[in-house]
Design a protein around this motif. Structure first.
Motif, PDB file in Angstrom:
ATOM      1  N   GLY A  34       0.808  -1.207   0.000  1.00 37.96           N
ATOM      2  CA  GLY A  34       0.000   0.000   0.000  1.00 37.96           C
ATOM      3  C   GLY A  34       0.839   1.252   0.000  1.00 37.96           C
ATOM      4  O   GLY A  34       2.050   1.209   0.236  1.00 37.96           O
ATOM      5  N   CYS A  38      -0.453   5.116   4.766  1.00 37.16           N
ATOM      6  CA  CYS A  38      -1.858   4.712   4.740  1.00 37.16           C
ATOM      7  C   CYS A  38      -2.250   3.871   5.950  1.00 37.16           C
ATOM      8  O   CYS A  38      -3.406   3.468   6.076  1.00 37.16           O
ATOM      9  CB  CYS A  38      -2.176   3.936   3.455  1.00 37.16           C
ATOM     10  SG  CYS A  38      -1.410   2.301   3.372  1.00 37.16           S
ATOM     11  N   ASN A 145       5.614  -0.368  -0.992  1.00 33.03           N
ATOM     12  CA  ASN A 145       4.701   0.512  -1.708  1.00 33.03           C
ATOM     13  C   ASN A 145       4.842   0.234  -3.196  1.00 33.03           C
ATOM     14  O   ASN A 145       5.778   0.700  -3.829  1.00 33.03           O
ATOM     15  CB  ASN A 145       5.045   1.969  -1.391  1.00 33.03           C
ATOM     16  CG  ASN A 145       4.193   2.959  -2.169  1.00 33.03           C
ATOM     17  OD1 ASN A 145       3.369   2.586  -3.002  1.00 33.03           O
ATOM     18  ND2 ASN A 145       4.404   4.236  -1.917  1.00 33.03           N
ATOM     19  N   GLY A 169      -5.229   0.688   1.083  1.00 37.04           N
ATOM     20  CA  GLY A 169      -5.384   1.957   0.392  1.00 37.04           C
ATOM     21  C   GLY A 169      -5.704   2.997   1.449  1.00 37.04           C
ATOM     22  O   GLY A 169      -5.673   2.721   2.646  1.00 37.04           O
ATOM     23  N   PHE A 170      -6.017   4.206   1.014  1.00 37.24           N
ATOM     24  CA  PHE A 170      -6.415   5.214   1.983  1.00 37.24           C
ATOM     25  C   PHE A 170      -7.842   4.923   2.434  1.00 37.24           C
ATOM     26  O   PHE A 170      -8.670   4.433   1.656  1.00 37.24           O
ATOM     27  CB  PHE A 170      -6.305   6.607   1.375  1.00 37.24           C
ATOM     28  CG  PHE A 170      -4.883   6.981   1.048  1.00 37.24           C
ATOM     29  CD1 PHE A 170      -3.936   7.088   2.056  1.00 37.24           C
ATOM     30  CD2 PHE A 170      -4.496   7.206  -0.259  1.00 37.24           C
ATOM     31  CE1 PHE A 170      -2.628   7.429   1.770  1.00 37.24           C
ATOM     32  CE2 PHE A 170      -3.191   7.539  -0.562  1.00 37.24           C
ATOM     33  CZ  PHE A 170      -2.252   7.646   0.461  1.00 37.24           C
ATOM     34  N   GLU A 176     -11.409   8.153   7.567  1.00 36.91           N
ATOM     35  CA  GLU A 176     -10.204   8.972   7.670  1.00 36.91           C
ATOM     36  C   GLU A 176     -10.442  10.188   8.562  1.00 36.91           C
ATOM     37  O   GLU A 176      -9.551  10.592   9.323  1.00 36.91           O
ATOM     38  CB  GLU A 176      -9.740   9.404   6.283  1.00 36.91           C
ATOM     39  CG  GLU A 176      -8.329   9.969   6.270  1.00 36.91           C
ATOM     40  CD  GLU A 176      -7.747  10.052   4.875  1.00 36.91           C
ATOM     41  OE1 GLU A 176      -6.525   9.879   4.735  1.00 36.91           O
ATOM     42  OE2 GLU A 176      -8.513  10.287   3.919  1.00 36.91           O
ATOM     43  N   ARG A 202      -5.560  13.831  -4.133  1.00 37.14           N
ATOM     44  CA  ARG A 202      -5.460  12.463  -4.651  1.00 37.14           C
ATOM     45  C   ARG A 202      -6.158  12.299  -5.995  1.00 37.14           C
ATOM     46  O   ARG A 202      -5.843  11.374  -6.747  1.00 37.14           O
ATOM     47  CB  ARG A 202      -6.046  11.484  -3.627  1.00 37.14           C
ATOM     48  CG  ARG A 202      -5.246  11.379  -2.342  1.00 37.14           C
ATOM     49  CD  ARG A 202      -6.011  10.648  -1.252  1.00 37.14           C
ATOM     50  NE  ARG A 202      -5.345  10.767   0.034  1.00 37.14           N
ATOM     51  CZ  ARG A 202      -5.900  10.470   1.201  1.00 37.14           C
ATOM     52  NH1 ARG A 202      -7.152  10.024   1.244  1.00 37.14           N
ATOM     53  NH2 ARG A 202      -5.219  10.612   2.327  1.00 37.14           N
ATOM     54  N   SER A 214      -0.973  11.676   2.317  1.00 37.37           N
ATOM     55  CA  SER A 214      -1.306  10.467   3.057  1.00 37.37           C
ATOM     56  C   SER A 214      -2.071  10.815   4.325  1.00 37.37           C
ATOM     57  O   SER A 214      -2.144  11.974   4.758  1.00 37.37           O
ATOM     58  CB  SER A 214      -0.024   9.714   3.430  1.00 37.37           C
ATOM     59  OG  SER A 214       0.740  10.478   4.359  1.00 37.37           O
ATOM     60  N   THR A 215      -2.647   9.796   4.940  1.00 33.23           N
ATOM     61  CA  THR A 215      -3.290   9.997   6.240  1.00 33.23           C
ATOM     62  C   THR A 215      -2.277  10.519   7.243  1.00 33.23           C
ATOM     63  O   THR A 215      -2.600  11.343   8.105  1.00 33.23           O
ATOM     64  CB  THR A 215      -3.908   8.678   6.728  1.00 33.23           C
ATOM     65  OG1 THR A 215      -4.793   8.162   5.726  1.00 33.23           O
ATOM     66  CG2 THR A 215      -4.684   8.886   8.016  1.00 33.23           C
TER      67      THR A 215
END
Length: 270
Positions: A34, A38, A145, A169-170, A176, A202, A214-215
């Motif tokens: 991933g 994430c 990744n 994935g996100f 989130e 994104r 990213s998160t």
């Protein structure tokens, strides 16, 4: 390293917890795939807590050698003694060994994983003339990744087919938002704004970014908001700055920040 005293915060987005625990019970090795940031590492920390095993993490890099993983002789006090590497410690102790970004390590190094990641569950230590059987509870986990790696840096098929793959994935926006709010200690509205910005970034194709937001970077921005920065200031420092050095791309990100985030008065709590 011992297991954490409390469960690390992790919100499941699919059946990843079920798959991991089934693989763990069967003694199977696990491949986490991933994008950066994430939640792969946090997921594994939560799983280590759930199954009650210590977690030993190795950040892989180009100079990582087999000796770095397995161990080496060192001179101490005028005497030579063997010192186990992190992989050997995990095998002996029945811990989870996590090789983060495994494809960054040289392929001649990762070959040592093969007898550990199939039915043998053994680690040959050539320098000692020993073959260690993995203790109960040992689990080999690697991550990478796929979108970031080049063709020259990829897992060999012979390594892949020894592992159970879990793809990440996100998270969905609602999940989130909960993660960012919890981890950053900010209100739901501020978290929602940051997630909407990330979703917009994104969606941009061929925007000159090697990685999207990213998160992880959203949480960093949220923590700056919790310290009193405006959402726009926080996003510029924690999202736009780390993602690119290109002035043109950076200007584009800042325009998105201005469009999606509100002024200094927003986002400081519920």
């Amino acid at each position: 390293m011992s297991a954490p005293a409390s469960r690390p915060f992790y919100v499941a987005v699919g059946n990843e917890e079920k798959v991991f625990k089934a693989a763990f019970r069967q003694g199977l090795s696990v491949l986490l795939k991933g994008p950066t940031g994430c939640g792969k590492t946090r997921f594994l920390e939560a799983m280590a807590y759930d199954v009650g095993r210590p977690l030993i993490t190795v950040s892989c890099h180009d100079d990582l050698t087999t000796a770095d993983l397995v161990g080496r002789y060192l001179l101490r006090g005028g005497e030579t003694e063997w010192v186990d590497g992190p992989l050997t410690r995990a095998v002996r102790e029945g811990a989870i060994c996590y090789l983060d970004e495994v494809v960054e390590a040289r392929q001649d190094t990762t070959v040592v994983l093969h007898p550990l990641s199939d039915h043998r569950r053994q680690l040959p230590i050539e320098r000692l003339g020993q073959i260690l059987d993995a203790a109960p509870g040992f689990c080999l986990v690697v991550s990478y990744n796929p979108g970031y790696q080049s063709v020259l840096k990829d897992l060999k098929d012979s390594t892949r087919q020894r592992m159970v793959a879990i793809e990440f994935g996100f998270p969905t926006p609602d999940v989130e938002e909960k993660i960012v709010a919890h981890e950053a200690g900010i209100g739901a509205d501020a978290a929602a704004e940051l997630v909407r910005l990330a979703q917009a970034i994104r969606r941009v194709e061929n925007g000159g970014l090697r990685e999207v937001s990213s998160t992880r970077v959203l949480i960093s921005a949220g923590r700056l908001v919790a310290e009193g920065l405006s959402p726009r200031e926080a996003a510029a420092a924690a999202i736009a700055g780390p993602l690119t050095d290109d002035p043109h791309v950076s200007n584009g990100l800042r325009e998105m920040i201005d469009a999606y985030l509100t002024g200094p008065e927003a986002g400081r709590g519920n």
